[in-house]
Design an enzyme around this catalytic site. Structure first.
Site, PDB file in Angstrom:
ATOM      1  N   HIS A   4      -0.768 -10.163   8.844  1.00 38.57           N
ATOM      2  CA  HIS A   4      -0.343  -9.635   7.539  1.00 38.57           C
ATOM      3  C   HIS A   4      -1.112  -8.363   7.190  1.00 38.57           C
ATOM      4  O   HIS A   4      -0.524  -7.332   6.839  1.00 38.57           O
ATOM      5  CB  HIS A   4      -0.577 -10.706   6.471  1.00 38.57           C
ATOM      6  CG  HIS A   4      -0.159 -10.313   5.088  1.00 38.57           C
ATOM      7  ND1 HIS A   4       0.907 -10.895   4.445  1.00 38.57           N
ATOM      8  CD2 HIS A   4      -0.674  -9.409   4.212  1.00 38.57           C
ATOM      9  CE1 HIS A   4       1.047 -10.349   3.240  1.00 38.57           C
ATOM     10  NE2 HIS A   4       0.081  -9.451   3.068  1.00 38.57           N
ATOM     11  N   GLU A   5      -2.440  -8.431   7.316  1.00 35.90           N
ATOM     12  CA  GLU A   5      -3.267  -7.272   6.952  1.00 35.90           C
ATOM     13  C   GLU A   5      -3.101  -6.126   7.953  1.00 35.90           C
ATOM     14  O   GLU A   5      -3.207  -4.948   7.588  1.00 35.90           O
ATOM     15  CB  GLU A   5      -4.735  -7.685   6.852  1.00 35.90           C
ATOM     16  CG  GLU A   5      -5.019  -8.849   5.911  1.00 35.90           C
ATOM     17  CD  GLU A   5      -4.485  -8.635   4.504  1.00 35.90           C
ATOM     18  OE1 GLU A   5      -4.279  -7.470   4.116  1.00 35.90           O
ATOM     19  OE2 GLU A   5      -4.264  -9.629   3.789  1.00 35.90           O
ATOM     20  N   HIS A  11      -0.168  -4.152   6.977  1.00 40.46           N
ATOM     21  CA  HIS A  11      -0.580  -3.231   5.906  1.00 40.46           C
ATOM     22  C   HIS A  11      -1.261  -1.994   6.492  1.00 40.46           C
ATOM     23  O   HIS A  11      -1.008  -0.861   6.055  1.00 40.46           O
ATOM     24  CB  HIS A  11      -1.551  -3.930   4.956  1.00 40.46           C
ATOM     25  CG  HIS A  11      -0.898  -4.831   3.961  1.00 40.46           C
ATOM     26  ND1 HIS A  11       0.259  -4.512   3.301  1.00 40.46           N
ATOM     27  CD2 HIS A  11      -1.271  -6.054   3.488  1.00 40.46           C
ATOM     28  CE1 HIS A  11       0.589  -5.497   2.478  1.00 40.46           C
ATOM     29  NE2 HIS A  11      -0.323  -6.445   2.574  1.00 40.46           N
TER      30      HIS A  11
END
Length: 245
Positions: free
Chosen positions: A145-146, A149
């Site tokens: 997820h990060e 980003h």
């Protein structure tokens, strides 16, 4: 990661990464934090006699008591995932193609005070909340997820105060990281529906993340922002050819 001028250190929901972490309390009685005490709290949940503030204090201090062990396990899982996880390795390579570098020096395990499992800053890298992970698979989803980003911030011109931009980031990260795949929702969130399960999960997570951002009034407002950018952001699977899992 490459630096950007005056870019605040922010988590996906707009919280300060520094504010997410905690120091270990100075005085803790290890005798109190045993299996019997944990069982009593879990039993109170079943009988409807919960003391939520007491539960939060208990588990926070129990985490602090075991902070070194918890962070060491997180570090070990991080190193394993960087070497062996297909999705983590792929995203690491894609970030490198854009001039970024994610490694064990800027993917940091820390004890956190809120309910999030991680955060990202273009200036500082990725924060992993060691005391929030259920297992290595949960940590893998958070890292992915990060890392999505990170890729987005390097690929696109992201404005931190543009709520539409931030909603798009959250939609993409939840879609591509694998955290909304059916098996995880089924076993950890009691989401039984099969039809459009992925879309509902992504909408829910993106809306919750947006609710914590400055400028978002309430859940309805957060949902409206997510809806405004939904079609283009949900269908954009870059750097993957399609939704990986």
């Amino acid at each position: 990661m490459a630096s950007s001028p005056s870019n605040p250190e922010t988590a996906p929901d707009g919280a300060s990464l520094a504010a997410m972490t905690t120091d270990q309390p100075k005085k803790i009685d290890p005798v109190y934090y045993n299996w019997s005490s944990t069982f009593s709290i879990l039993l109170s949940r079943m009988t409807g006699s919960r003391d939520v503030p007491l539960e939060e204090k208990y588990f926070t201090e129990m985490d602090a008591l075991k902070a070194d062990t918890i962070c060491q396990r997180c570090d070990s899982n991080r190193d394993y995932l960087l070497q062996y996880s297909p999705i983590v390795r792929f995203l690491k390579d894609e970030v490198e193609k854009l001039g970024g570098d994610l490694n064990k020096d800027n993917i940091l395990c820390r004890m956190c005070t809120n309910s999030q499992s991680g955060g990202f800053s273009l200036d500082h890298g990725i924060l992993l909340c060691a005391n929030k992970f259920r297992n290595r698979g949960h940590q893998e989803d958070t890292m992915a997820h990060e890392m999505v980003h990170a890729w987005d911030h390097l690929k696109f011109k992201v404005e931190n105060d543009n709520l539409r931009h931030q909603a798009c980031l959250e939609i993409r990260a939840s879609t591509l990281s694998g955290e909304c795949r059916f098996s995880r929702e089924f076993f950890t969130k009691n989401q039984w529906s099969v039809t459009e399960q992925l879309q509902r999960c992504v909408r829910r997570r993106a809306t919750l993340s947006m609710m914590a951002r400055p400028g978002v009034r309430d859940e309805k407002h957060a949902g409206e922002i997510v809806n405004q950018v939904w079609e283009g952001c949900f269908r954009d699977t870059r750097p993957f050819d399609e939704i990986y899992r």
